[in-house]
Design a protein around this motif. Structure first.
Motif, PDB file in Angstrom:
ATOM      1  N   TYR A 284       0.822  -1.212   0.000  1.00 47.94           N
ATOM      2  CA  TYR A 284       0.000   0.000   0.000  1.00 47.94           C
ATOM      3  C   TYR A 284       0.857   1.263   0.000  1.00 47.94           C
ATOM      4  CZ  TYR A 284      -3.531   3.362   1.431  1.00 47.94           C
ATOM      5  OH  TYR A 284      -4.357   4.437   1.488  1.00 47.94           O
ATOM      6  N   ASP A 291      10.562  -1.309   0.235  1.00 50.07           N
ATOM      7  CA  ASP A 291      11.962  -1.749   0.161  1.00 50.07           C
ATOM      8  C   ASP A 291      12.346  -2.514   1.423  1.00 50.07           C
ATOM      9  OD1 ASP A 291      12.136  -0.591  -2.252  1.00 50.07           O
ATOM     10  OD2 ASP A 291      13.215   1.199  -1.595  1.00 50.07           O
ATOM     11  N   LEU A 367      -6.678  -0.290  -8.282  1.00 51.61           N
ATOM     12  CA  LEU A 367      -8.065  -0.403  -8.749  1.00 51.61           C
ATOM     13  C   LEU A 367      -8.836   0.872  -8.441  1.00 51.61           C
ATOM     14  CD1 LEU A 367      -9.219  -4.037  -8.078  1.00 51.61           C
ATOM     15  CD2 LEU A 367      -8.516  -2.960 -10.182  1.00 51.61           C
ATOM     16  N   GLU A 368      -9.896   1.044  -9.198  1.00 51.06           N
ATOM     17  CA  GLU A 368     -10.582   2.327  -9.129  1.00 51.06           C
ATOM     18  C   GLU A 368     -11.344   2.526  -7.825  1.00 51.06           C
ATOM     19  OE1 GLU A 368     -12.654   2.140 -12.812  1.00 51.06           O
ATOM     20  OE2 GLU A 368     -10.984   2.994 -13.935  1.00 51.06           O
ATOM     21  N   PHE A 369     -11.748   1.438  -7.193  1.00 54.89           N
ATOM     22  CA  PHE A 369     -12.492   1.684  -5.947  1.00 54.89           C
ATOM     23  C   PHE A 369     -11.587   2.191  -4.842  1.00 54.89           C
ATOM     24  CE2 PHE A 369     -11.723  -2.928  -5.494  1.00 54.89           C
ATOM     25  CZ  PHE A 369     -11.287  -3.015  -4.185  1.00 54.89           C
ATOM     26  N   LEU A 371      -9.033   4.224  -5.575  1.00 54.70           N
ATOM     27  CA  LEU A 371      -8.912   5.634  -5.975  1.00 54.70           C
ATOM     28  C   LEU A 371     -10.130   6.422  -5.501  1.00 54.70           C
ATOM     29  CD1 LEU A 371      -7.524   5.619  -9.618  1.00 54.70           C
ATOM     30  CD2 LEU A 371      -6.428   6.463  -7.561  1.00 54.70           C
ATOM     31  N   HIS A 374      -9.782   7.199  -1.966  1.00 55.52           N
ATOM     32  CA  HIS A 374      -8.881   8.342  -1.783  1.00 55.52           C
ATOM     33  C   HIS A 374      -9.608   9.643  -2.096  1.00 55.52           C
ATOM     34  CE1 HIS A 374      -5.116   6.434  -0.865  1.00 55.52           C
ATOM     35  NE2 HIS A 374      -5.250   5.578  -1.870  1.00 55.52           N
ATOM     36  N   LEU A 378     -10.718   9.316   2.604  1.00 55.67           N
ATOM     37  CA  LEU A 378     -10.640   8.338   3.678  1.00 55.67           C
ATOM     38  C   LEU A 378      -9.200   8.234   4.181  1.00 55.67           C
ATOM     39  CD1 LEU A 378     -13.485   7.517   2.871  1.00 55.67           C
ATOM     40  CD2 LEU A 378     -12.783   5.159   3.010  1.00 55.67           C
ATOM     41  N   SER A 379      -9.081   7.945   5.488  1.00 54.41           N
ATOM     42  CA  SER A 379      -7.734   7.826   6.043  1.00 54.41           C
ATOM     43  C   SER A 379      -7.109   6.518   5.557  1.00 54.41           C
ATOM     44  CB  SER A 379      -7.797   7.836   7.562  1.00 54.41           C
ATOM     45  OG  SER A 379      -8.516   6.712   8.004  1.00 54.41           O
ATOM     46  N   HIS A 380      -5.761   6.473   5.621  1.00 59.00           N
ATOM     47  CA  HIS A 380      -5.053   5.268   5.181  1.00 59.00           C
ATOM     48  C   HIS A 380      -5.552   4.051   5.940  1.00 59.00           C
ATOM     49  CE1 HIS A 380      -2.423   7.414   2.619  1.00 59.00           C
ATOM     50  NE2 HIS A 380      -1.833   8.089   3.582  1.00 59.00           N
ATOM     51  N   ARG A 382      -8.419   3.478   7.347  1.00 58.05           N
ATOM     52  CA  ARG A 382      -9.752   3.056   6.916  1.00 58.05           C
ATOM     53  C   ARG A 382      -9.715   2.377   5.556  1.00 58.05           C
ATOM     54  NH1 ARG A 382     -14.592   3.797   9.059  1.00 58.05           N
ATOM     55  NH2 ARG A 382     -16.005   3.882   7.306  1.00 58.05           N
ATOM     56  N   ILE A 383      -8.901   2.900   4.670  1.00 57.69           N
ATOM     57  CA  ILE A 383      -8.806   2.290   3.340  1.00 57.69           C
ATOM     58  C   ILE A 383      -8.270   0.871   3.472  1.00 57.69           C
ATOM     59  CG2 ILE A 383      -7.583   2.367   1.135  1.00 57.69           C
ATOM     60  CD1 ILE A 383      -7.806   5.358   1.212  1.00 57.69           C
ATOM     61  N   ARG A 386     -11.084  -1.279   5.480  1.00 56.33           N
ATOM     62  CA  ARG A 386     -12.384  -1.494   4.834  1.00 56.33           C
ATOM     63  C   ARG A 386     -12.266  -1.968   3.401  1.00 56.33           C
ATOM     64  NH1 ARG A 386     -17.578   0.530   6.934  1.00 56.33           N
ATOM     65  NH2 ARG A 386     -17.988   0.216   4.747  1.00 56.33           N
ATOM     66  N   HIS A 387     -11.222  -1.522   2.714  1.00 57.87           N
ATOM     67  CA  HIS A 387     -11.191  -1.813   1.282  1.00 57.87           C
ATOM     68  C   HIS A 387     -10.166  -2.861   0.901  1.00 57.87           C
ATOM     69  CE1 HIS A 387     -14.007   1.280   0.038  1.00 57.87           C
ATOM     70  NE2 HIS A 387     -13.478   2.027   0.971  1.00 57.87           N
ATOM     71  N   ASN A 391     -10.693  -7.623   0.807  1.00 60.65           N
ATOM     72  CA  ASN A 391     -10.459  -8.194  -0.513  1.00 60.65           C
ATOM     73  C   ASN A 391      -9.266  -9.128  -0.546  1.00 60.65           C
ATOM     74  OD1 ASN A 391     -12.425  -7.121  -2.536  1.00 60.65           O
ATOM     75  ND2 ASN A 391     -11.830  -5.226  -1.520  1.00 60.65           N
TER      76      ASN A 391
END
Lengths: 482, 689
Positions: A284, A291, A367-369, A371, A374, A378-380, A382-383, A386-387, A391
């Motif tokens: 992410y 690295d 992926l677009e969802f 984006l 963002h 949404l905060s990092h 939460r992304i 939740r997202h 998945n």
């Protein structure tokens, strides 16, 4: 008190895990999509049959995870002033219920259902002469006469009794289930019965009513049959024979279940947070985080795994051996070694899952969802939560079950090299390890390998089948197509 | 004619496994193709077009089975041949070009090897003979510098060139019949024009029959002599191309025309076809189109219609035209386009005197208040190389773009793939970065804001993405997806109010309230795009960046989405930055147009300026490359040579000079400054200094 409860570290963790599962189950009941997913699992016949078998293994493993030391001075140490003395030996609930298996050691190897030892030995004849022959077993078939002529008939009769008992218990279970279902659905018993077997579909049914009860009952029938036969036979015989020191192999196999479950579950408990956090973070945030994580797992996975584990286990062993005062009993010592093995296995085997998750996260975050998320500011955190994480769950789930079987096997390999569990811990690994010698000798001793193999096979296969069912239910692509 | 036809297909039926049962995907398809003729099959996705093509080659996927029918090619029934016999036919008599050039070439073989393989198989050519023949083939398909290309790998070729190599491979066996399955769908308009031109020339030279499969009526109008319309596994209409475009008979064909966006429908709602193509296995009894047909009557739902001949060359599968039972029909059927008025307006006037547009543009002029200003926006992405990952160059995805978007207006950003138009959209939302330049949204500067500072401004600007299958999280319910933005940006604070808002939004985009509890995979592409729009509207933005929101959708669904977007703009006074490559959509929706080439805007103007009077040679070429769905308008195209250069190494001087027909000396040296042609029209070209 007639016993002193002993809480081993692995016991604590495994029960914590059970608690976690219960909490998760309650949460899943409240959450509509999760409930629907699990209902989908419930409709999968293969999955539910596997779950039934797995549940039996869990019952065995968990009952082997309640430990205590019994009191030796017993009834005569009644005066309260004296501190009670407890046996050094730590026993579990399973040991208690398998007392008859545990307390009937033979001298050495004996075949399944044998009356005599597998090796010739000096035998004292009734007339006082000595001869080399296959001596009679002390416990196996001791109720039969000297020649054991009626063994076939006796085994057949025992089997018939077991069959009858299994049928009886199974019918009782089926009847109870039918009764329960008909009470809940408010319909006639016959209708419930027909619906269990899918002969009749209730109008407008959904979710729970489609639960694959037939598969559960069928699997239960199978398990009951096997269990009844083993119980009945092991009353008078050694159903799976005995090992080199005369221990009942069935007992060993049952005790191994706990070790396998602990290695499989606790290791994943260690591996999971590492792999998931590092993998997601690398994929992410990319740049230097990526690295760093990449260097870390490339380094770890380029060291030969067995060597790393060997080094860590040996160091651990030194620590354990140099601090005998930490452990009250040998069981506690063996347990700490088992736990450390879990930790070490976890620390070395997170890399492959981490790599997988990193790659998938890299793909997902394009992926677009993501984006869109963002774009909504949404905060990092939460992304990710939740997202991205949901998945990735199917990958985590699939690789967990794959790992479970692999870890059970890894334990066998490590015990083979001598850096696995404590030699006093009974496990499939130690059983297979000893089978190495047994298969090489002449005549061959095949039963302890066969027992370990069939138990492990049943355990791993049912775990894999259940995982398939779970994946089918939760993977949106697969769920969408069916 | 029957005997003379090259390919003759009769009652072809292909079944596909659906769980335990089998359902037809291609159901009784019959057609004939003559030597030197192009026969086109059109229809929406899921109608069985590609499966028909694969069935002709006997290459149906494992889950499908050729059940019955006959395919006669030059008098031989292909379905009776052994697999070995069929291998002789494939390539030598019947060849196929696939849709996606990127995946139809083997990435580890050179061009010469891949074509050589076919030559060896078909003609037994090897070594130097094969090489010479390969070279001749590559020349024939118009690959420049063919000698060098012979030993290159597919990754070294551009998309258009790969498709040319594919065509060369298909021609290697000198086939009598060529099947082209959406041969240009994955390509840009200018490249599409080149490939279509090539196919036409090759076909004429070799007298090949060609089966062209397409969803684009424009391509069909330019290429085909005869057209078949396919719907739900059946051919519903066959006609000569002029006849078809002048007077389609089947209600489905009429609807397809009516759903096309263009200038004549500007300001009006597009016709839509309610619902969607039923999925395989759920095809209704009776006429398969009945559920979506405006002219359906009782009989349509009871009995499947027979094929009716309108004229010698025109047949239709519809009860409306059947000779018997006329008394039941509602009104008398007529073969004509529903949008006839539109066609006349278009062919008579096009853009030359479109008073309609001028009036509309004027009406908006007074309320022109800018909400979004981008000045000199640059997005350069570093290319890192070497051990220490030093920056060795940069991709100039966006290189000095200035835009102004007024309230309630639509600015279309057009250009080919790789020109940076999507990056502009993302940069405006600060989704990529860092960049330079200035973006002012309602007076606030966005450039350089931190994630936290940006958050309150995110309400004002939102984005609708291209692919509705990737833009919705498959693990979240629709309700959660829509309310997420509201919660994050605190548009609606309380959860219960959010639920109400979700229902209102779903109603606004035309979805039922219970959709909130379902998952995205339960919806079709068009419905998903509606969900994405609802999610965007949830935070009540002023500006919406629409990144090709209809390019993944079928024509009839595209019309629904365009209608929705237009209606929302009118109601909510939204501003759209509409990123697209589809000029029909631009004509229908846009007020201003910006044409991008290689990271820069080469021409900017009102929609009338750009479409009526394009000045920049690139714009002119782009417009002439767009296929027009009217066979009467087949015109000479300005073919652009070559392909878009890489933004990592833009050519010196004017970026377009390598492909420009009117190139001058100065173009090679200096990038042209922007020239103001009128109040609304500016262009960056040395021609207009």
């Amino acid at each position: 008190m007639n016993f002193l409860p002993v809480l081993l570290w692995t016991d604590l963790l495994i029960w914590l895990l059970v608690l976690l599962l219960v909490v998760a189950a309650i949460a899943a009941r409240r959450n509509e999509p999760l409930r629907r997913g699990w209902a989908h699992v419930g409709r999968n016949r293969g999955g539910m049959a596997a779950a039934t078998v797995l549940a039996v293994f869990f019952v065995v493993g968990l009952s082997d995870s309640v430990h205590f030391r019994s009191r030796i001075d017993g009834a005569n140490g009644a005066n309260g002033a004296m501190p009670a003395n407890y046996a050094v030996e730590v026993r579990s609930l399973l040991d208690l219920s398998l007392g008859h298996l545990r307390n009937r050691p033979e001298k050495s190897y004996s075949e399944p259902l044998a009356l005599r030892l597998y090796n010739k030995d000096l035998v004292q004849l009734p007339d006082g002469r000595q001869t080399r022959d296959y001596p009679r077993l002390r416990y196996g078939g001791s109720h039969l006469d000297e020649q054991g002529t009626e063994r076939g008939a006796d085994v057949a009769a025992t089997l018939a009794r077991a069959l009858a008992a299994a049928l009886l218990v199974w019918s009782a279970c089926a009847a109870l289930l039918t009764l329960g279902l008909s009470r809940r659905q408010g319909e006639r018993l016959a209708a419930s019965w027909r619906r269990i077997w899918g002969w009749e579909c209730a109008a407008g049914e959904s979710g729970e009513s489609n639960f694959a009860w037939s598969a559960v009952l069928a699997a239960l029938g199978g398990v009951l049959l096997v269990a009844a036969i083993l119980i009945a036979l092991s009353a008078n015989y050694h159903a799976f024979g005995t090992d080199k020191v005369g221990q009942d192999v069935l007992y060993l196999a049952l005790k191994s279940v706990r070790t396998a479950l602990i290695i499989g579950l606790l290791t994943t408990l260690v591996l999971l947070p590492l792999a998931v956090t590092l993998g997601i973070m690398a994929g992410y945030f990319r740049s230097w985080v990526d690295d760093l994580v990449q260097y870390l797992y490339t380094t770890i996975s380029s060291i030969p795994g067995v060597l790393l584990i060997a080094a860590a286990v040996l160091m651990m062993q030194v620590v354990i051996d140099s601090h005998p005062q930490w452990f009250a009993t040998s069981a506690e010592r063996a347990d700490v070694r088992l736990l450390s093995l879990c930790l070490i296995l976890g620390m070395t085997s997170w890399t492959s899952l981490c790599r997988l998750l990193r790659g998938e996260t890299l793909k997902l975050s394009q992926l677009e969802f993501i984006l869109a998320a963002h774009a909504f500011g949404l905060s990092h955190r939460r992304i990710i939560v939740r997202h991205i994480l949901p998945n990735l769950m199917h990958i985590v789930l699939i690789s967990l079950v794959m790992d479970f079987s692999q870890l059970v096997l890894a334990e066998a390999v490590l015990s083979y090299v001598g850096i696995g569990v404590d030699p006093s811990t009974i496990s499939f690994g130690t059983m297979i390890n000893s089978a190495r010698m047994e298969l090489a000798r002449e005549p061959m001793v095949w039963w302890s390998l066969a027992a370990a193999f069939s138990f492990m096979f049943a355990l791993v296969l049912s775990a894999n089948l259940l995982a398939d069912a779970v994946r089918d239910a939760f993977d949106p692509q697969i769920a969408g197509s069916s | 004619m029957m005997t003379a036809s090259l390919l003759s297909v009769r009652d072809l039926r292909v079944d596909i496994n659906r769980g335990r049962r089998r359902a037809p995907v291609v159901d009784g398809v019959s057609f004939d193709i003559n030597e030197g003729e192009t026969f086109a099959i059109v229809g929406e996705s899921g109608c069985g077009k590609s499966m028909t093509a694969l069935a002709l080659m006997r290459l149906v996927p494992a889950a499908a089975r050729l059940v019955s029918g006959s395919v006669h090619l030059a008098g031989r029934d292909l379905l009776e041949l052994t697999e070995g016999g069929m291998r002789e036919v494939r390539g030598r008599e019947l060849a196929m070009i696939f849709q996606e050039p990127n995946t139809s070439l083997n990435p580890v073989l050179t061009v010469a090897r891949q074509i050589g393989e076919v030559l060896e198989r078909q003609g037994g050519l090897r070594g130097n003979d094969a090489r010479a023949r390969t070279l001749a083939l590559l020349d024939a398909v118009g690959i420049a510098d063919a000698q060098r290309r012979l030993d290159e790998y597919p990754f070294q070729l551009s998309g258009g060139m790969k498709q040319r190599v594919m065509i060369a491979m298909a021609l290697a066996g000198d086939p009598k019949m060529l099947i082209a399955d959406e041969p240009t769908t994955a390509l840009d308009v200018t490249i599409q024009a080149q490939i279509l031109d090539l196919l036409r020339v090759l076909q004429r030279e070799r007298r090949m029959g060609m089966l062209l499969i397409s969803h684009d009526l424009g391509i069909v109008a330019e290429m085909a002599q005869r057209v078949a319309v396919m719907y739900a596994g059946e051919i519903v209409e066959v006609a000569g191309v002029t006849e078809f475009f002048a007077a389609p008979c089947h209600p489905y064909a009429k609807k397809l025309f009516a759903a096309l966006p263009d200038i004549s429908r500007r300001g009006a709602l597009l016709e839509t076809i309610p619902g969607q193509v039923p999925s395989v296995g759920d095809w209704p009894a009776g006429c398969r189109f009945a559920a979506r047909c405006p002219a359906a009557f009782g009989l349509c739902r009871e009995r499947a219609p027979e094929v009716v001949a309108i004229s010698a060359t025109h047949t239709v599968r519809c009860h409306l035209y059947a000779a018997s039972e006329t008394q039941q029909k509602p009104g008398s059927p007529r073969c004509a386009r529903d949008d006839e008025a539109g066609v006349f307006a278009k062919s008579a006037a096009t853009w030359q005197s479109s008073a309609l547009v001028d009036g509309e543009l004027d009406r908006h002029h007074e309320s022109k208040q800018s909400v979004l200003d981008a000045v000199d926006l640059r997005m350069h992405f570093p290319i890192r190389g070497g051990l220490l990952k030093r920056t060795v160059g940069s991709v100039r995805a966006v290189d000095g773009v200035s835009l102004t978007l007024a309230r309630g207006r639509t600015l279309a950003l057009v250009g080919e793939s790789g020109c940076g138009k999507t990056t502009v959209g993302k940069a405006l939302l600060q989704l990529v970065g860092p960049g330079s330049g200035s973006i002012r949204l309602a007076g606030r500067e966005l450039m350089g804001l931190s994630r936290r500072e940006m958050r309150p401004l995110r309400r004002k600007i939102q984005m609708i993405f291209q692919d509705p299958f990737a833009s919705l999280n498959p693990r979240m319910r629709v309700g959660e997806i829509i309310s997420e933005g509201m919660a994050a940006l605190q548009v609606v604070a309380s959860a219960s109010l959010r639920d109400q808002a979700v229902h209102a939004l779903l109603a606004q985009v035309g979805l039922p309230a219970e959709a909130a509890l379902r998952y995205p995979h339960e919806f079709s592409g068009g419905q998903r795009q509606r969900i994405a729009i609802a999610r965007t509207l949830a935070v009540q933005p002023d500006v919406i960046v629409c990144d090709e929101p209809t390019s993944a959708l079928d024509v009839s669904v595209q019309a629904q989405i365009l209608n929705l977007l237009r209606e929302l703009q009118e109601r909510l006074d939204l501003s759209y930055l509409f990123i697209t490559h589809n000029f029909a959509v631009v004509e229908y929706l846009a007020h201003e147009v910006a044409v991008m080439y290689l990271g820069r805007i080469v021409e900017f103007g009102s929609v009338a300026d750009i479409l009526r009077d394009p000045r920049h040679p690139y714009t002119v070429a782009l417009l002439s490359a767009v296929p027009v769905p009217d066979p009467g308008q087949r015109r000479e195209r300005l073919l652009l040579a070559g392909e878009t250069p890489s933004p990592a190494h833009p050519p010196a001087g004017c970026h377009f000079h390598l492909r420009c027909a009117k190139v001058m000396d100065i173009c090679r040296r200096q990038y042209p400054e922007s020239t103001q042609l009128s109040a609304s029209h500016r262009v960056s070209c040395h021609l207009f200094k």
